[in-house]
Write an enzyme that holds these catalytic residues in place. Structure first.
Site, PDB file in Angstrom:
ATOM      1  N   HIS A 120      -1.826  -2.163  -7.142  1.00 17.81           N
ATOM      2  CA  HIS A 120      -1.140  -3.118  -7.458  1.00 17.81           C
ATOM      3  C   HIS A 120       0.402  -3.058  -7.238  1.00 17.81           C
ATOM      4  CE1 HIS A 120       0.417   2.007  -7.970  1.00 17.81           C
ATOM      5  NE2 HIS A 120       1.435   1.386  -7.648  1.00 17.81           N
ATOM      6  N   HIS A 268      -1.317  -1.116  -3.480  1.00 20.66           N
ATOM      7  CA  HIS A 268      -1.749  -0.051  -3.244  1.00 20.66           C
ATOM      8  C   HIS A 268      -2.098   0.800  -4.644  1.00 20.66           C
ATOM      9  CE1 HIS A 268       2.235   0.817  -4.756  1.00 20.66           C
ATOM     10  NE2 HIS A 268       2.782   2.045  -4.966  1.00 20.66           N
ATOM     11  N   ARG A 283       9.635   9.623  -4.455  1.00 22.63           N
ATOM     12  CA  ARG A 283       9.432   8.407  -4.227  1.00 22.63           C
ATOM     13  C   ARG A 283      10.622   7.523  -3.802  1.00 22.63           C
ATOM     14  NH1 ARG A 283       6.481   3.729  -6.927  1.00 22.63           N
ATOM     15  NH2 ARG A 283       8.493   2.517  -7.139  1.00 22.63           N
TER      16      ARG A 283
HETATM   17  C1  SIN Z   1       3.448   4.496  -6.288  1.00 25.20           C
HETATM   18  O1  SIN Z   1       4.051   4.324  -6.095  1.00 25.20           O
HETATM   19  O2  SIN Z   1       2.223   3.575  -6.735  1.00 25.20           O
HETATM   20  C2  SIN Z   1       1.669   6.196  -6.423  1.00 25.20           C
HETATM   21  C3  SIN Z   1       1.038   6.245  -4.765  1.00 25.20           C
HETATM   22  C4  SIN Z   1       0.664   7.586  -4.773  1.00 25.20           C
HETATM   23  O3  SIN Z   1       1.022   8.287  -5.499  1.00 25.20           O
HETATM   24  O4  SIN Z   1       0.011   7.291  -3.476  1.00 25.20           O
END
Ligand code: SIN
Length: 292
Positions: A120, A268, A283
């Protein structure tokens, strides 16, 4: 998945643009296509103009950049994010108490799901989806929990000329309804509705002016203006194509690492291969513009 096999050299020929040297930071590429580890930077301290300019450039040149061994407070993490723009508040995910821009990323033995397990681009269902995401992982499992990143410039460039022409001018619907119920284990109640937006299938990056494929399995529901069966077929092909490992790098986390990716040209996917261990961090997400 498309193989790109032939007898005429690689179908996807990526030439690294050497660019200008870096003075204030070090930049070590993970692959020729995507990803670089940045050195010589302490994100807990104010960064000088040159270091900031070089971090901007490293992100533009490498699409996702990584920093190791960082000790940041939540305020410093937010401050680093703010130096790239206003911060985004996630429409569904839990946040740290009193810090709505500080999204919690936490998976442990009891988790019903992990964040980002499918390919996504973050919150592409927003009318103005986030420009970038800065993930700071504090607790790592003993092994596993890597994040995969894929260049959507490379995915676009590797399409046939005929497919590029077909996709040009098409738009697709991105829908956030998939968030419904996803964070109940954190005590988050569902909203009445979630964001939904229509974006170009091929977008042009506002900084690099390069074209990038902008549909993803997480949010894109259908291509507008064509029949449902045609949309399903085209999207299935584009997802398979975009997930070719040729366009990817894979980041192995250590505690106190930071990944900063550009959602305008990167997809990612996080690996939940570490159960029953814990992986945890925060995040901070930087707002973006309407894709064009
Ligand atoms: C995300 O922000 O989609 C999670 C990515 C991760 O935990 O590596």
């Amino acid at each position: 998945m498309s193989l790109f096999r032939g007898n005429n050299g690689p179908r996807f020929k990526h030439v690294v643009d050497e660019g200008a040297p870096y003075d204030a930071i070090t930049v070590e590429k993970l692959t020729p296509v995507i990803g670089a580890e940045i050195g010589g930077v302490d994100l807990s301290r104010p960064l000088g103009n040159q270091a900031m300019a070089e971090i901007h450039r490293a992100l533009a040149e490498n699409l996702v950049i990584f920093f190791r061994d960082q000790e940041m407070s939540p305020e410093q993490h937010l401050g680093f994010g703010r130096s790239f723009g206003d911060l985004h508040i996630h429409p569904a995910a839990p946040s740290a108490p009193g810090m709505p821009e500080m999204m919690i990323i936490h998976t442990d033995e009891k988790s019903p799901r992990a964040n980002g397990e499918g390919w996504h681009s973050d919150v592409s269902c927003d009318t103005e989806p986030p420009m970038g995401s800065i993930l700071y992982i504090k607790t790592c499992p003993p092994m596993g929990g890597d994040t995969l990143f894929a260049s959507m410039y490379a995915a676009y460039e590797a399409l046939s000329d005929r497919m590029k022409i077909y996709l040009e001018g098409l738009t697709a619907i991105h829908d956030g309804e998939g968030y419904r119920g996803q964070y109940a284990n954190f005590g988050v109640e569902d909203k009445e509705s979630y964001p939904r937006a229509e974006h170009p299938v091929i977008r042009t990056h506002p900084v690099t002016a390069k074209k990038a494929l902008y549909v993803n399995r997480g949010f894109t529901r259908r291509i507008a203006g064509i029949s449902a069966d045609e949309s399903d077929g085209i999207l299935r092909y584009l997802y398979d194509h975009a997930e070719n490992p040729l366009f990817q790098c894979r980041f192995r986390w250590r505690a106190n690492s930071v990944a900063f990716w550009d959602n305008r040209c990167v997809q990612h996917r996080a690996m939940w291969d570490y159960w029953p261990h814990t992986r945890s961090g925060f995040r901070v997400t930087v707002k973006g513009d309407r894709p064009v």
